[in-house]
Write a protein that holds these residues in place. Sequence first.
Motif, PDB file in Angstrom:
ATOM      1  N   PRO A 360       0.836  -1.205   0.000  1.00  0.00           N
ATOM      2  CA  PRO A 360       0.000   0.000   0.000  1.00  0.00           C
ATOM      3  C   PRO A 360       0.872   1.256   0.000  1.00  0.00           C
ATOM      4  O   PRO A 360       1.965   1.259   0.570  1.00  0.00           O
ATOM      5  N   THR A 361       0.403   2.308  -0.664  1.00  0.00           N
ATOM      6  CA  THR A 361       1.150   3.567  -0.694  1.00  0.00           C
ATOM      7  C   THR A 361       0.255   4.713  -0.226  1.00  0.00           C
ATOM      8  O   THR A 361      -0.942   4.553  -0.025  1.00  0.00           O
ATOM      9  N   GLY A 362       0.876   5.870  -0.082  1.00  0.00           N
ATOM     10  CA  GLY A 362       0.139   7.078   0.247  1.00  0.00           C
ATOM     11  C   GLY A 362      -0.523   7.682  -0.978  1.00  0.00           C
ATOM     12  O   GLY A 362      -0.609   7.059  -2.038  1.00  0.00           O
ATOM     13  N   GLU A 363      -0.957   8.924  -0.829  1.00  0.00           N
ATOM     14  CA  GLU A 363      -1.691   9.620  -1.882  1.00  0.00           C
ATOM     15  C   GLU A 363      -0.859   9.785  -3.141  1.00  0.00           C
ATOM     16  O   GLU A 363       0.325  10.111  -3.086  1.00  0.00           O
ATOM     17  N   SER A 364      -1.474   9.557  -4.281  1.00  0.00           N
ATOM     18  CA  SER A 364      -0.813   9.712  -5.574  1.00  0.00           C
ATOM     19  C   SER A 364      -1.852  10.087  -6.629  1.00  0.00           C
ATOM     20  O   SER A 364      -3.001   9.654  -6.552  1.00  0.00           O
ATOM     21  N   SER A 365      -1.431  10.884  -7.600  1.00  0.00           N
ATOM     22  CA  SER A 365      -2.340  11.302  -8.680  1.00  0.00           C
ATOM     23  C   SER A 365      -2.004  10.609  -9.989  1.00  0.00           C
ATOM     24  O   SER A 365      -2.237  11.142 -11.067  1.00  0.00           O
ATOM     25  N   SER A 366      -1.483   9.397  -9.922  1.00  0.00           N
ATOM     26  CA  SER A 366      -0.904   8.727 -11.077  1.00  0.00           C
ATOM     27  C   SER A 366      -1.899   8.028 -11.993  1.00  0.00           C
ATOM     28  O   SER A 366      -1.520   7.540 -13.055  1.00  0.00           O
ATOM     29  N   SER A 367      -3.171   7.945 -11.609  1.00  0.00           N
ATOM     30  CA  SER A 367      -4.166   7.324 -12.485  1.00  0.00           C
ATOM     31  C   SER A 367      -5.555   7.846 -12.132  1.00  0.00           C
ATOM     32  O   SER A 367      -5.693   8.772 -11.322  1.00  0.00           O
ATOM     33  N   ASP A 368      -6.590   7.246 -12.710  1.00  0.00           N
ATOM     34  CA  ASP A 368      -7.942   7.797 -12.635  1.00  0.00           C
ATOM     35  C   ASP A 368      -8.556   7.798 -11.243  1.00  0.00           C
ATOM     36  O   ASP A 368      -9.526   8.519 -11.001  1.00  0.00           O
ATOM     37  N   HIS A 369      -8.027   7.015 -10.326  1.00  0.00           N
ATOM     38  CA  HIS A 369      -8.529   7.050  -8.946  1.00  0.00           C
ATOM     39  C   HIS A 369      -8.429   8.452  -8.355  1.00  0.00           C
ATOM     40  O   HIS A 369      -9.241   8.848  -7.522  1.00  0.00           O
ATOM     41  N   ALA A 370      -7.406   9.214  -8.811  1.00  0.00           N
ATOM     42  CA  ALA A 370      -7.127  10.528  -8.235  1.00  0.00           C
ATOM     43  C   ALA A 370      -8.284  11.504  -8.434  1.00  0.00           C
ATOM     44  O   ALA A 370      -8.528  12.374  -7.591  1.00  0.00           O
ATOM     45  N   SER A 371      -9.012  11.372  -9.553  1.00  0.00           N
ATOM     46  CA  SER A 371     -10.132  12.271  -9.828  1.00  0.00           C
ATOM     47  C   SER A 371     -11.226  12.132  -8.775  1.00  0.00           C
ATOM     48  O   SER A 371     -11.934  13.106  -8.467  1.00  0.00           O
ATOM     49  N   HIS A 373     -10.583  10.731  -5.575  1.00  0.00           N
ATOM     50  CA  HIS A 373      -9.951  11.062  -4.298  1.00  0.00           C
ATOM     51  C   HIS A 373     -10.008  12.567  -4.042  1.00  0.00           C
ATOM     52  O   HIS A 373     -10.265  13.009  -2.914  1.00  0.00           O
ATOM     53  N   GLU A 374      -9.811  13.354  -5.089  1.00  0.00           N
ATOM     54  CA  GLU A 374      -9.873  14.815  -4.960  1.00  0.00           C
ATOM     55  C   GLU A 374     -11.259  15.293  -4.548  1.00  0.00           C
ATOM     56  O   GLU A 374     -11.405  16.373  -3.974  1.00  0.00           O
ATOM     57  N   LYS A 375     -12.286  14.492  -4.846  1.00  0.00           N
ATOM     58  CA  LYS A 375     -13.668  14.839  -4.493  1.00  0.00           C
ATOM     59  C   LYS A 375     -14.078  14.257  -3.137  1.00  0.00           C
ATOM     60  O   LYS A 375     -15.238  14.355  -2.740  1.00  0.00           O
ATOM     61  N   GLY A 376     -13.130  13.655  -2.433  1.00  0.00           N
ATOM     62  CA  GLY A 376     -13.425  13.096  -1.124  1.00  0.00           C
ATOM     63  C   GLY A 376     -13.973  11.686  -1.143  1.00  0.00           C
ATOM     64  O   GLY A 376     -14.465  11.186  -0.118  1.00  0.00           O
ATOM     65  N   VAL A 377     -13.911  11.022  -2.303  1.00  0.00           N
ATOM     66  CA  VAL A 377     -14.385   9.638  -2.434  1.00  0.00           C
ATOM     67  C   VAL A 377     -13.225   8.683  -2.181  1.00  0.00           C
ATOM     68  O   VAL A 377     -12.108   8.905  -2.673  1.00  0.00           O
ATOM     69  N   LYS A 378     -13.472   7.635  -1.443  1.00  0.00           N
ATOM     70  CA  LYS A 378     -12.442   6.613  -1.254  1.00  0.00           C
ATOM     71  C   LYS A 378     -12.085   6.009  -2.607  1.00  0.00           C
ATOM     72  O   LYS A 378     -12.977   5.609  -3.362  1.00  0.00           O
ATOM     73  N   ALA A 379     -10.790   5.935  -2.905  1.00  0.00           N
ATOM     74  CA  ALA A 379     -10.376   5.438  -4.223  1.00  0.00           C
ATOM     75  C   ALA A 379      -8.968   4.894  -4.142  1.00  0.00           C
ATOM     76  O   ALA A 379      -8.071   5.541  -3.571  1.00  0.00           O
ATOM     77  N   VAL A 380      -8.763   3.712  -4.709  1.00  0.00           N
ATOM     78  CA  VAL A 380      -7.432   3.112  -4.766  1.00  0.00           C
ATOM     79  C   VAL A 380      -7.157   2.636  -6.187  1.00  0.00           C
ATOM     80  O   VAL A 380      -8.067   2.455  -6.991  1.00  0.00           O
ATOM     81  N   PHE A 381      -5.901   2.443  -6.454  1.00  0.00           N
ATOM     82  CA  PHE A 381      -5.421   2.091  -7.801  1.00  0.00           C
ATOM     83  C   PHE A 381      -4.522   0.872  -7.680  1.00  0.00           C
ATOM     84  O   PHE A 381      -3.508   0.898  -6.992  1.00  0.00           O
ATOM     85  N   PHE A 382      -4.919  -0.225  -8.335  1.00  0.00           N
ATOM     86  CA  PHE A 382      -4.145  -1.462  -8.345  1.00  0.00           C
ATOM     87  C   PHE A 382      -3.273  -1.513  -9.590  1.00  0.00           C
ATOM     88  O   PHE A 382      -3.756  -1.322 -10.706  1.00  0.00           O
ATOM     89  N   TYR A 383      -1.970  -1.744  -9.394  1.00  0.00           N
ATOM     90  CA  TYR A 383      -1.131  -2.091 -10.538  1.00  0.00           C
ATOM     91  C   TYR A 383      -0.039  -3.043 -10.106  1.00  0.00           C
ATOM     92  O   TYR A 383       0.302  -3.125  -8.921  1.00  0.00           O
TER      93      TYR A 383
END
Length: 420
Positions: A360-371, A373-383
């Motif tokens: 697991p990592t901290g906050e990142s804007s590296s993919s579509d989850h970030a859109s 997360h910025e709105k306060g929605v729980k979001a994670v990105f698997f790669y």
Amino acid sequence: MIQKLATLFSVCLFSLTGFAQDMNYTKQLVEKLSSKEFHGRGYVYKGDSIAAAYLSKEMKTIGLQSFTKNYYQPYTTSINTYPENPMLKLDGVELESASEYIVNPNAKSCAGESELCWITKDVLTNQRSLGDFMKKDLSNSFLAIDSTGLNNKDLYNFAQAMLKKNVFNAKGVVLINGKLKFSARTKVVDYPTFMLKSDVISPDAKKISYNIKSQFIEEYHTQNLVGYIPGKSDTCIVYSAHYDHLGHFGDKFYPGANDNASGVAMVLDLAKYFKAKKKKPHYTLVFALFSGEEAGLLGSKHYAANPLLPLAKTKIVLNFDMVATGDKGIYVINGKTVPKEMAKFTAINKEKEYVFKMFPTGESSSSDHASFHEKGVKAVFFYTHGGLGDYHETTDTADKLGYDQFEGIFKLITDYTEMK
């Protein structure tokens, strides 16, 4: 008789388990989407729209319900493209596009011949030399860094940062890299930047000749695709992946097998699995395929600003991007921002051992989850971690994918979804 018993066993197994993940379907879909038929799912020849039409049919075949006609959520954007073959020569020797050089995707059409001016260690470390260099008229010169002469990573990175911003007001810039990572941009700048492989240029090079023809499209029409399975609750889980890729650089084609035909396959695999189950899911399940990710998370930002189900009713967004490798495990980007959900993933994997390792990592804007997360929605990105290194290159092809962690991620997500 034996054949009849085998058939009966298969029917019984299906009835007990519902749809089991079909890796043949996964691989066929990745191969299909990364074929030349879809032009790299980019903006030359409308590759993204060709892919969208195909994926809309897949969603219909699976039996997903649609919020809109054909599952489409349309929007427009500006985009810079390179539909024609470029030309770049060093001292009269022509280089091969995509394999020996690329142009920064924000470059306008340009042509000419210029002096190649080198920034050396002496220029960067000697105050007088730097002062003299900055007094030069470089408006007709291309600048390059002598990375071998610098022999200092921090100094090289500092020099590259100056070149990227073109603080010397040069006619153009040459950056020298081991990898050529193409991308997409929605804006253009007044000077071109060429990225060259380190083995095709040396500080002895004196002249650069070039002819780049770009096409900037101010209103490019594209679309997201969104289908769903109604649940007992109006709270939803969103499974997402971007289906767009980089398309063409002239006649060079970017297949985008791992990035991100693999994520699309994961989302549609999950859709098939949950649709095949007779029991209605507890949560409403939303399957979103976004365009425009490579140009700046455009599709997911559009959805987050215009959600088809309220964001307040979104339990979590599970985003998949580059999930067909992974000999070292998987990353759960943003995992540390959702500790309760991360604890569930960890508990499932501890019991079932679906994936090798999970980071697991901290906050990142590296993919579509970030859109989201910025709105306060729980979001994670698997790669997936480890394996293929052909990210944003013409060599990201389906035949190289090992799918080391794909089935493990699939099972991890299905188990998580079925928890309340």
